[in-house]
Scaffold this motif. Sequence first.
Motif, short mmCIF file in Angstrom:
data_model
loop_
_atom_site.label_atom_id
_atom_site.label_comp_id
_atom_site.label_asym_id
_atom_site.label_seq_id
_atom_site.Cartn_x
_atom_site.Cartn_y
_atom_site.Cartn_z
N GLY A 32 0.84 -1.20 0.00
CA GLY A 32 0.00 0.00 0.00
C GLY A 32 0.87 1.24 0.00
O GLY A 32 2.09 1.17 -0.17
N SER A 33 0.22 2.40 0.18
CA SER A 33 0.93 3.67 0.21
C SER A 33 0.34 4.56 1.29
O SER A 33 -0.88 4.57 1.50
CB SER A 33 0.84 4.38 -1.15
N ALA A 34 1.23 5.29 1.95
CA ALA A 34 0.80 6.36 2.85
C ALA A 34 1.03 7.68 2.13
O ALA A 34 2.06 7.87 1.48
CB ALA A 34 1.60 6.31 4.15
N VAL A 35 0.06 8.57 2.21
CA VAL A 35 0.13 9.83 1.47
C VAL A 35 0.51 10.96 2.43
O VAL A 35 -0.24 11.31 3.34
CB VAL A 35 -1.21 10.14 0.79
N ALA A 36 1.71 11.52 2.22
CA ALA A 36 2.20 12.61 3.05
C ALA A 36 2.11 13.92 2.29
O ALA A 36 2.70 14.06 1.21
CB ALA A 36 3.65 12.35 3.45
N GLU A 37 1.33 14.87 2.81
CA GLU A 37 1.19 16.16 2.15
C GLU A 37 2.46 17.01 2.28
O GLU A 37 2.69 17.90 1.48
CB GLU A 37 0.00 16.91 2.74
N ALA A 38 3.27 16.72 3.28
CA ALA A 38 4.54 17.42 3.49
C ALA A 38 5.56 16.40 3.98
O ALA A 38 5.22 15.25 4.29
CB ALA A 38 4.38 18.56 4.50
N ALA A 39 6.82 16.80 4.03
CA ALA A 39 7.86 15.90 4.54
C ALA A 39 7.51 15.45 5.95
O ALA A 39 7.02 16.23 6.77
CB ALA A 39 9.21 16.61 4.52
N VAL A 40 7.73 14.16 6.23
CA VAL A 40 7.31 13.59 7.50
C VAL A 40 8.47 12.84 8.15
O VAL A 40 9.30 12.22 7.46
CB VAL A 40 6.10 12.64 7.30
N ASP A 41 8.55 12.91 9.47
CA ASP A 41 9.57 12.19 10.25
C ASP A 41 8.91 11.10 11.08
O ASP A 41 7.72 11.17 11.39
CB ASP A 41 10.31 13.16 11.18
N ASN A 42 9.71 10.10 11.41
CA ASN A 42 9.24 9.01 12.26
C ASN A 42 7.94 8.39 11.74
O ASN A 42 7.00 8.11 12.50
CB ASN A 42 9.03 9.48 13.71
N SER B 125 12.19 8.87 8.02
CA SER B 125 11.84 10.17 7.44
C SER B 125 11.57 9.99 5.94
O SER B 125 12.32 9.29 5.24
CB SER B 125 12.98 11.18 7.64
N GLN B 126 10.50 10.65 5.47
CA GLN B 126 10.10 10.51 4.07
C GLN B 126 9.72 11.87 3.50
O GLN B 126 9.20 12.73 4.22
CB GLN B 126 8.91 9.56 3.94
N PRO B 127 9.99 12.10 2.22
CA PRO B 127 9.57 13.36 1.60
C PRO B 127 8.07 13.37 1.34
O PRO B 127 7.39 12.34 1.49
CB PRO B 127 10.36 13.36 0.29
N ALA B 128 7.56 14.50 0.94
CA ALA B 128 6.13 14.62 0.64
C ALA B 128 5.79 13.76 -0.57
O ALA B 128 6.60 13.56 -1.48
CB ALA B 128 5.79 16.09 0.37
N GLU C 241 1.12 6.98 10.78
CA GLU C 241 1.25 8.23 11.52
C GLU C 241 2.71 8.67 11.51
O GLU C 241 3.63 7.86 11.44
CB GLU C 241 0.73 8.08 12.94
N GLY C 242 2.89 9.97 11.54
CA GLY C 242 4.23 10.52 11.51
C GLY C 242 4.24 11.94 12.04
O GLY C 242 3.18 12.51 12.36
N SER C 243 5.42 12.51 12.12
CA SER C 243 5.60 13.84 12.69
C SER C 243 5.91 14.84 11.58
O SER C 243 6.83 14.63 10.78
CB SER C 243 6.73 13.83 13.72
#
Length: 226
Positions: free
Chosen positions: A119-129, A149-152, A179-181
């Motif tokens: 699957g995929s998690a969708v990050a609107e902005a760069a996310v940590d942890n 840590s992952q980019p947007a 979930e991420g920071s």
Amino acid sequence: MSNDISTSSSYLDSITWQDTQVATADEESDALTQEDFFSLLTQQLSYQDPSNPADNDQMIAQMTNFTMAQGITDLNTNFESLASSMTSNSALQASTLVGKQALLESNSLDLNETGDAKGSAVAEAAVDNLKIKVTDASGQLVKTIDMGSQPAGAVRFTWDGTNEDGERLPEGEYTVSAEGSTDGEFSSLPIATFKNIESVNINGSSGIIINTKEGAVRLTDVAEIA
């Protein structure tokens, strides 16, 4: 000795007058054809006043208008043929989707007997942890995948179907969350998982509709086909 003359001879039948069959049109069209237009134009010219003949510009305008109307009619016919061809082509292409997997927004994860679940998690902005958490039907947490840590953007993850002890879990449906920071604040991220395409429909207004066990969605709403 008497001679009998047979009136049923096939030769006699062939030389006798046959009933004339007049072909009639099944349906008469009310449309004005080009032949009808020029017949009317000829009649108009034959009845015109010699002292006040028809204006050439008007005649040309009439011919131009008819030609444009005929062209528009032909164009509409061609568009209808093209639309029918495109629909048939779409149906053929859609049939090849059955049995494949579509990436759809969903928090349910299907684990096969031997394969992995993706699957995929969708990050609107760069996310940590970033952490992907998998729970079973009873709500028990069985696996946590640390993505760091992952980019947007879309962050792809793969679960091998094992628990924290490395034991293979039974096939079935599991629930996944992410979930991420971001800027020091933890929050949940939207999840998309792959679903088996069971069938497809062709809808004139909505295009191609794909059907999964979770329901029907438009092909344009599918992020990826695998």
